[in-house]
Write a protein that holds these residues in place. Structure first.
Motif, PDB file in Angstrom:
ATOM      1  N   TRP A   1      13.053  -6.917   6.240  1.00 51.93           N
ATOM      2  CA  TRP A   1      12.368  -8.227   6.212  1.00 51.93           C
ATOM      3  C   TRP A   1      11.228  -8.275   5.208  1.00 51.93           C
ATOM      4  N   THR A   2      10.868  -7.104   4.637  1.00 48.21           N
ATOM      5  CA  THR A   2       9.775  -7.100   3.670  1.00 48.21           C
ATOM      6  C   THR A   2      10.260  -7.220   2.227  1.00 48.21           C
TER       7      THR A   2
ATOM      8  N   ARG B   1      -4.663   0.987  11.442  1.00 50.52           N
ATOM      9  CA  ARG B   1      -5.084  -0.022  10.481  1.00 50.52           C
ATOM     10  C   ARG B   1      -4.277  -1.321  10.613  1.00 50.52           C
TER      11      ARG B   1
ATOM     12  N   ARG C   1       6.997  -6.438  -2.993  1.00 50.37           N
ATOM     13  CA  ARG C   1       6.778  -7.558  -2.073  1.00 50.37           C
ATOM     14  C   ARG C   1       6.743  -8.882  -2.832  1.00 50.37           C
ATOM     15  N   GLY C   2       7.108  -9.928  -2.128  1.00 55.82           N
ATOM     16  CA  GLY C   2       7.036 -11.271  -2.687  1.00 55.82           C
ATOM     17  C   GLY C   2       6.570 -12.238  -1.620  1.00 55.82           C
TER      18      GLY C   2
ATOM     19  N   VAL D   1       0.823  -1.208   0.000  1.00 56.53           N
ATOM     20  CA  VAL D   1       0.000   0.000   0.000  1.00 56.53           C
ATOM     21  C   VAL D   1       0.861   1.263   0.000  1.00 56.53           C
TER      22      VAL D   1
ATOM     23  N   ILE E   1      -0.193 -12.405  10.619  1.00 56.57           N
ATOM     24  CA  ILE E   1       1.253 -12.201  10.640  1.00 56.57           C
ATOM     25  C   ILE E   1       1.632 -11.179  11.716  1.00 56.57           C
TER      26      ILE E   1
ATOM     27  N   VAL F   1      13.124 -12.502   1.049  1.00 57.77           N
ATOM     28  CA  VAL F   1      13.106 -12.867   2.467  1.00 57.77           C
ATOM     29  C   VAL F   1      11.809 -13.620   2.706  1.00 57.77           C
TER      30      VAL F   1
ATOM     31  N   ARG G   1       2.382  -5.863   7.411  1.00 56.70           N
ATOM     32  CA  ARG G   1       2.764  -5.830   5.995  1.00 56.70           C
ATOM     33  C   ARG G   1       1.579  -5.591   5.075  1.00 56.70           C
ATOM     34  N   CYS G   2       0.384  -5.903   5.517  1.00 53.07           N
ATOM     35  CA  CYS G   2      -0.792  -5.632   4.677  1.00 53.07           C
ATOM     36  C   CYS G   2      -1.029  -4.128   4.560  1.00 53.07           C
ATOM     37  N   GLU G   3      -0.896  -3.434   5.683  1.00 57.73           N
ATOM     38  CA  GLU G   3      -1.239  -2.014   5.705  1.00 57.73           C
ATOM     39  C   GLU G   3      -0.013  -1.110   5.857  1.00 57.73           C
ATOM     40  N   ASP G   4       1.184  -1.694   5.853  1.00 57.02           N
ATOM     41  CA  ASP G   4       2.429  -0.940   5.984  1.00 57.02           C
ATOM     42  C   ASP G   4       2.433  -0.014   7.203  1.00 57.02           C
TER      43      ASP G   4
ATOM     44  N   PRO H   1      11.415  -8.702  -1.238  1.00 58.76           N
ATOM     45  CA  PRO H   1      11.216 -10.000  -1.900  1.00 58.76           C
ATOM     46  C   PRO H   1      12.495 -10.834  -1.818  1.00 58.76           C
TER      47      PRO H   1
ATOM     48  N   MET I   1      -5.718  -4.885   9.840  1.00 59.44           N
ATOM     49  CA  MET I   1      -6.996  -4.708   9.147  1.00 59.44           C
ATOM     50  C   MET I   1      -6.950  -5.238   7.719  1.00 59.44           C
ATOM     51  N   GLY I   2      -5.791  -5.700   7.286  1.00 61.94           N
ATOM     52  CA  GLY I   2      -5.651  -6.161   5.906  1.00 61.94           C
ATOM     53  C   GLY I   2      -6.106  -7.596   5.742  1.00 61.94           C
TER      54      GLY I   2
ATOM     55  N   ARG J   1     -13.787  -8.571   6.366  1.00 59.15           N
ATOM     56  CA  ARG J   1     -14.399  -8.592   7.699  1.00 59.15           C
ATOM     57  C   ARG J   1     -15.853  -8.191   7.644  1.00 59.15           C
TER      58      ARG J   1
ATOM     59  N   PHE K   1       7.043 -14.869  12.471  1.00 58.78           N
ATOM     60  CA  PHE K   1       8.013 -13.971  11.847  1.00 58.78           C
ATOM     61  C   PHE K   1       8.274 -12.817  12.795  1.00 58.78           C
TER      62      PHE K   1
ATOM     63  N   ILE L   1       8.523  -1.848   9.126  1.00 62.43           N
ATOM     64  CA  ILE L   1       7.109  -2.179   8.978  1.00 62.43           C
ATOM     65  C   ILE L   1       6.784  -3.409   9.830  1.00 62.43           C
TER      66      ILE L   1
END
Lengths: 81, 375, 426
Positions: C121-122, C378, A43-44, A38, C388, C126, C355-358, C124, C381-382, B303, C115, C352
Motif C-alpha cells: 500500500w506504500t 516512533r 513514495r508518492g 526514512v 494516517i 496507490v 508511513r512517516c517513520e516506516d 507510488p 512521530m512524523g 511538535r 486508509f 508498514i
C-alpha cells in the motif's frame, strides 16, 4: 484554453496549464517517486489533501514541501527523491 | 501478579534511572521488581533531549557525569539502533570575548582531568557549524559528549533486567510504602526488603519532606534536516540562566538527532506544575535560538512538549538511603542530567546495596546532605 | 513570527460545505465572518476545485451564496495553534503568520480518508479514492489510464464515475461491504428525495465497469511502480493490472483542532448539542468533524451553527427536523458500509503501518498504549502527526491516540513565536 506556464522537474522543463498543482505536474513529468521514505522506499501522493506528507518534494531548495497543496508557479524548480 | 510476591529490591519508576537500577540489581543476582504506572521511559525520560554531557558545575557533578560517560561508552556497542546513539560531541558557544574566557577556563579544567576537548575560534566554529550566526567568538568542543534517544534506552535496559530475572509490573502505581510492603493501586501488596524511588519528582508522594521540586521544560522538534546541525550546541550563557534556581529562564540549546531531526531548547520554570505548552516561554526560548541560529526560523516544527525535571537545591541528585527510612533508597533529583547519570546512579546504588567499593565518592549525593542543608 | 492581529465576530475554520453554509447564515444574521481554509481554494474536499469541478446545482448555489454573502475567505491558511481561553487561533500562511481573535468559533474541519494497510500500500500509484480524485481536479490527466477503485463507501462509485468522465478506464470497483447490506441501502438511496438522480447517474456512469461487493485489495505489486493489484472476492484471488489503485475505507473526522481547543469528542467525532455547540463555550462544530454524515448533513449542520453562533437560535431550530432526517441517512450509510473483520488481517508482520517513520506491524503488535507505541517505535512521530497511522492503530490494535499538542499541524518554527502576548484580565 488555460494559460500555460513552465517549471522544471528534476532539471527537465515541462509546461502545464496554470493552476496545476505541483503533485500533478510531477506525475505529468513521468516521475512516480516523490520522495524516499526514512527506510529508503519510493513514495508518492496518498491523501491528495495535504495531510499525509507523502508527496513532499523540494521546491526552489526548500525541502518538505507538500506538492499536493502548492500550485505551480512559472520558473519553479522542483526536485523529487 | 501474585500478591505474595517477594523481592530483594523493588524499583519504583521505569524511566531511564529506574530501568538502569533494575538492570544493575538483576545482573548482580538480586530478586528485582520494577514497577511502572504508565509507559516505560514515558516521564521525564521522554521529555528530555538525551544529551550525555560532562559538566563542571562542581567537582561532584563532574565526577558523576564523567564516570557516567565512561559507562555509556561501554554500553554504546550493545545499544540497538533505535537507541540512536550518536557520538556527535557537544559545543559550548561563546558569543563574545567574556564568554571566550570561560571557554579557556573550561578547557584547562577538563584537560587537567583527562577529558578530550578542543577550542574553536571564530572561523573554525563557522566551518564546523555553518548555520550558526556569523561572528561568534568561538566554542569549546567536548568530544566525548554524545546523544541517545532515552525512551528506547530505557526499554533496552528493562529488557536486559528482565533477561536477568527482574519482574516488570506495568500499569500499577505504588500508593505507599510501609516497612517491607508496598501497596499498589489495585489493592495488592508487594513485599520487598528494599525499595528504590526512581520516579522523579513524583517521589515526593512516597517520602515526606523530600527536597525536590519539578522544574518545567519545553522542547520543540523539527522535521528532518540532515547536517543542518552537527553537534549538540549550547550557548555558554546557558550557565547563567540554567543556574538561576528561582527565575524562569531560557537558553539556546539545539541537538541533532540521528534521524536528521533537530531538538530545540531549552527552558526552565519553577512553580509551574501545569503540563500544557506555555506559548510565552516557547516564544522566549525560540527568540533566543534565532539569535544564535537564524536559519531555524524557516524549518518545519512538528511538535512541542513539556516535561518536569526533578530539581534539588544544590543541583546534585539524591542517591542513597532516605533519611530515617533505611530500606527506602532514593534515585531522583537528577534535574537535567538524569539521562547522563542514570547508569552511574544505578552503579552507585548497586555499590551501596552490595557493599562494593564505589569508583567515585558517593558522599556528595547521599540524601542526608540535603536534609542537613534544609533541615 | 505572528504579525498582524485580526479580530472577527465569527471565525469559521474550513470552507467546505459546512463552513460555507455556516458563513452564509452568519452573514445573513448580520455578523462579521472570516473563513479560513488550508486548501488553495474554497470548496472543501467534496467541492474541491470550485464550481468547474463540482457541476452540481447545489454546489453552484452555495458558491454563489458564499460569493454574495460578504464573508471574507482566506485560502491557504493553516491553523497551527489555538487558545480557547484567549479565544484566538494562530494561522500560518505560505509566507507569513497571524493571530485571529474571535467572538465565536465554528469548526468545520471536515474529514479525511481512512486508509487500511495491506502489503504494497506504500507503493507510488496507490492513493486514496478522494486522494486521486483531488489530484485529477488539480490537473492530473488520467485519459486512458487504468484505475482500480477499491475500499468502501459511496465515494467509490462517485469517484469511479468521475475518473471515467475524465477518460480513465475503471476495470473494477471493489467494495468490501456484502451485497446483503448494500441492496437495502441502494433502495433507500433511490427513495431518498434528492438522491434518486444521484443514484441513477451513478449506475449509468458505471454501466461498463464492474462493481463487486465483498471484494477488496489484498496486495499491490511490490515494485517501485504500481503494475497491478491483487483482489479477493470470496475464495477467488486474481491480479488486476492498473496504473493507479484508488483505495480508502470511508472517512474519519478531523478532530485535532477541536481537541487542541479542549472540546470533548466521542467515538464519532466532536460532541455537539442541538445548536452544534461543543463542550467549550463559544466554539461550535459542524459537518464531518462531528461524525461522518455526507454533504447534506454537513450543510444543514453548518447552517444551524451559523445561525446559532449569531444568536438566531430560532432560525437554527427550524432546521432540526431536516437534520434528524439527514442523520438517519448517515446512520444507514454507516451500517451499510461497516468494515469487516477480515480487513484487520490484511497487513502482515512486515507491512508498514506508520508511513512517516516506516514502522511495521510486528513492531507495534506488542505495544499496550499509543504512548508506548510512539515512544518505542516512533509511530505517529512524523510530520503527519499520526493522522494516517492513528486511526489504523485504533482499527487494528484498539490503541487510542493521546492528546494533541501544538502545533496542531507542522508549522515553521518562527510561527510558534508570539510577537505580542495578550493577557486577558481574569
Amino acid at each position: 484554453m488555460a494559460e500555460m506556464i513552465s517549471l522544471s522537474i528534476n532539471g527537465v522543463s515541462i509546461r502545464v496549464p496554470a493552476g496545476t498543482m505541483v503533485a500533478a505536474a510531477v506525475l505529468i513529468a513521468g516521475e512516480t517517486m516523490f520522495r524516499r521514505s526514512v527506510s529508503g522506499e519510493a513514495r508518492g501522493p496518498l491523501c491528495g489533501m495535504g495531510v499525509c506528507f507523502e508527496c513532499r518534494v523540494t521546491i526552489d531548495e526548500a525541502p518538505h514541501c507538500r506538492s499536493c497543496q502548492i500550485i505551480c508557479r512559472d520558473g519553479m524548480k522542483v526536485r523529487t527523491g | 501478579m501474585p500478591s505474595a510476591a517477594s523481592f530483594d529490591i523493588a524499583v519504583v519508576g521505569a524511566g531511564i534511572v529506574g530501568a538502569a537500577c533494575a538492570r544493575e540489581f538483576a545482573e548482580a543476582g538480586l530478586r528485582t521488581a520494577l514497577i511502572e504506572a504508565e509507559a516505560i521511559g514515558g516521564g521525564a525520560t521522554a521529555a528530555g533531549m538525551g544529551h550525555l554531557a560532562v559538566m563542571d558545575d562542581s567537582e561532584a557533578q563532574f565526577a558523576l557525569t564523567r564516570y557516567s560517560q565512561v559507562l555509556w561508552k561501554e554500553l554504546a556497542a550493545e545499544l540497538p539502533a533505535e537507541c540512536e546513539y550518536l557520538p556527535c560531541g557537544a559545543m559550548w558557544i561563546a558569543a563574545d570575548e567574556e564568554e571566550m574566557a570561560e571557554v579557556h577556563r573550561k578547557q584547562r579544567y577538563y584537560s587537567e582531568r583527562g577529558v578530550p576537548v578542543e577550542v574553536l575560534d571564530t572561523s573554525s566554529l563557522a566551518d564546523a557549524e555553518p548555520n550558526l550566526r556569523r561572528g561568534m567568538a568561538g566554542a569549546l568542543l567536548l568530544k566525548d559528549d554524545s546523544v541517545v534517544y532515552p525512551p528506547c534506552v530505557a526499554q533496552f535496559l528493562v529488557a536486559q533486567a528482565q533477561r536477568d530475572g527482574a519482574t516488570l509490573i506495568l500499569g500499577r502505581r505504588v500508593m505507599r510504602i510501609d516497612g517491607n510492603t508496598a501497596k499498589l493501586d489495585d489493592g495488592s501488596i508487594l513485599f520487598s526488603d528494599n525499595f528504590v524511588l526512581a520516579n522523579g519528582s513524583s517521589a515526593t508522594s512516597l517520602v515526606r519532606d523530600l527536597q525536590i521540586q519539578p522544574r518545567k521544560g519545553h522542547l520543540v522538534i523539527t522535521d528532518r534536516y540532515p547536517r543542518f546541525v552537527r553537534h549538540q550546541i549550547i550557548e555558554l550563557g546557558y550557565l547563567k540562566s540554567a543556574h538561576a534556581t528561582r527565575a524562569d529562564s531560557v537558553a539556546f540549546n539545539v541537538q541533532p538527532r540521528s534521524s536528521g531531526q533537530l531538538l530545540i531548547g531549552s527552558s526552565r520554570q519553577f512553580g509551574n506544575e501545569e503540563a500544557g505548552v506555555d506559548g510565552k516561554i516557547v516564544s522566549a526560548m525560540l527568540q533566543r535560538a534565532f539569535e544564535y541560529m537564524p536559519g531555524l526560523k524557516k524549518l518545519s516544527a512538528i511538535r512541542t512538549w513539556t516535561g518536569f525535571r526533578a530539581a534539588t537545591a544544590d543541583k546534585l541528585p539524591l542517591i542513597g538511603p532516605s533519611p530515617g527510612r533505611e530500606n527506602v533508597y532514593l534515585a531522583t533529583g537528577h534535574e537535567g542530567l538524569g539521562i547522563t547519570t542514570s547508569l552511574c546512579t544505578a552503579k552507585l546504588l548497586g555499590d551501596l546495596l552490595l557493599r562494593r567499593t564505589p569508583v567515585i565518592n558517593i558522599a556528595p549525593y547521599l540524601p542526608d546532605r540535603s536534609y542537613a542543608v534544609h533541615g | 513570527m505572528t504579525e498582524a492581529r485580526r479580530t472577527v465576530d465569527i471565525l469559521v475554520v474550513g470552507a467546505g460545505p459546512a463552513g460555507m453554509a455556516a458563513a452564509v447564515r452568519a452573514r445573513e444574521s448580520g455578523r462579521g465572518v472570516l473563513v479560513l481554509d488550508d486548501n488553495p481554494a474554497p470548496g472543501g474536499q467534496i467541492w474541491r476545485g470550485g464550481q468547474e469541478h463540482s457541476p452540481s446545482a447545489r454546489a453552484s448555489s452555495w458558491f454563489a451564496k458564499m460569493a454574495a454573502s460578504g464573508a471574507q475567505v482566506i485560502a491557504g491558511a493553516r491553523i497551527v495553534d489555538g487558545d480557547a481561553k484567549r479565544q484566538c487561533l494562530t494561522v500560518e500562511m505560505p509566507d507569513s503568520a497571524f493571530e485571529v481573535s474571535y467572538d465565536k468559533l465554528i469548526l468545520a474541519t471536515g474529514a479525511r480518508e481512512l486508509f487500511l494497510p495491506f502489503p504494497g500500500w506504500t507503493i507510488p500509484g496507490v492513493m486514496g479514492v478522494g486522494g486521486l480524485q483531488a489530484l485529477v481536479k488539480s490537473g492530473l490527466p488520467v485519459t486512458g489510464k487504468r484505475i482500480v477503485v477499491a475500499g468502501s463507501g459511496p465515494l467509490l462509485l462517485a469517484a469511479a464515475a468521475y475518473f471515467r468522465a475524465h477518460g480513465a478506464i475503471v476495470p473494477i470497483v471493489a467494495e468490501q461491504a456484502p451485497v446483503s447490506r448494500l441492496a437495502p441501502f441502494a433502495s433507500r438511496l433511490a427513495k431518498h428525495p434528492g438522491k434518486l438522480f444521484q443514484a441513477a447517474a451513478l449506475r449509468l456512469a458505471l454501466h461498463r465497469s464492474r462493481y463487486r461487493s465483498s471484494c477488496w485489495a489484498i496486495r499491490a505489486s511490490e515494485t517501485e511502480r504500481l503494475e497491478s493489484v491483487q483482489l479477493q472476492q470470496h475464495n477467488r484471488v486474481w491480479l488486476e493490472p492498473c496504473e493507479y489503485l484508488a483505495v480508502a475505507y470511508g472517512f474519519i473526522s478531523n478532530v485535532e483542532l477541536a481537541v487542541l481547543m479542549q472540546c470533548q469528542t466521542g467515538a464519532a467525532g466532536v460532541r455537539v448539542n442541538d445548536l452544534q455547540e461543543t463542550s467549550q463555550n463559544q466554539i461550535y462544530c459542524a459537518g464531518e468533524c462531528t461524525g461522518i454524515g455526507g454533504v447534506d448533513l454537513s450543510i444543514i449542520e453548518g447552517e444551524i451553527a451559523g445561525y446559532a453562533a449569531s444568536g438566531r437560535d430560532d432560525l437554527a431550530g427550524n432546521l432540526f427536523k431536516k437534520r434528524d432526517k439527514a442523520r438517519q441517512f448517515a446512520a444507514a450509510l454507516e451500517s451499510a458500509f461497516a468494515l469487516r473483520d477480515e480487513l484487520r488481517s490484511l497487513a502482515d508482520a512486515g507491512t508498514i503501518i506508520c508511513r512517516c517513520e516506516d514502522v511495521t506491524r510486528e513492531r507495534l503488535e506488542p505495544m499496550r498504549s499509543w504512548r508506548s507505541a510512539k515512544l518505542q517505535t516512533r509511530c505517529g512521530m512524523g510530520p503527519c502527526q499520526g493522522r494516517i497511522c492513528g486511526p489504523i492503530l485504533e482499527f487494528l490494535l484498539g490503541l487510542h491516540p493521546e492528546s494533541v499538542r501544538p502545533p496542531v499541524f507542522p508549522a515553521r518554527v518562527e510561527t510558534l513565536l508570539r510577537q505580542e502576548e495578550e493577557t486577558r484580565p481574569t
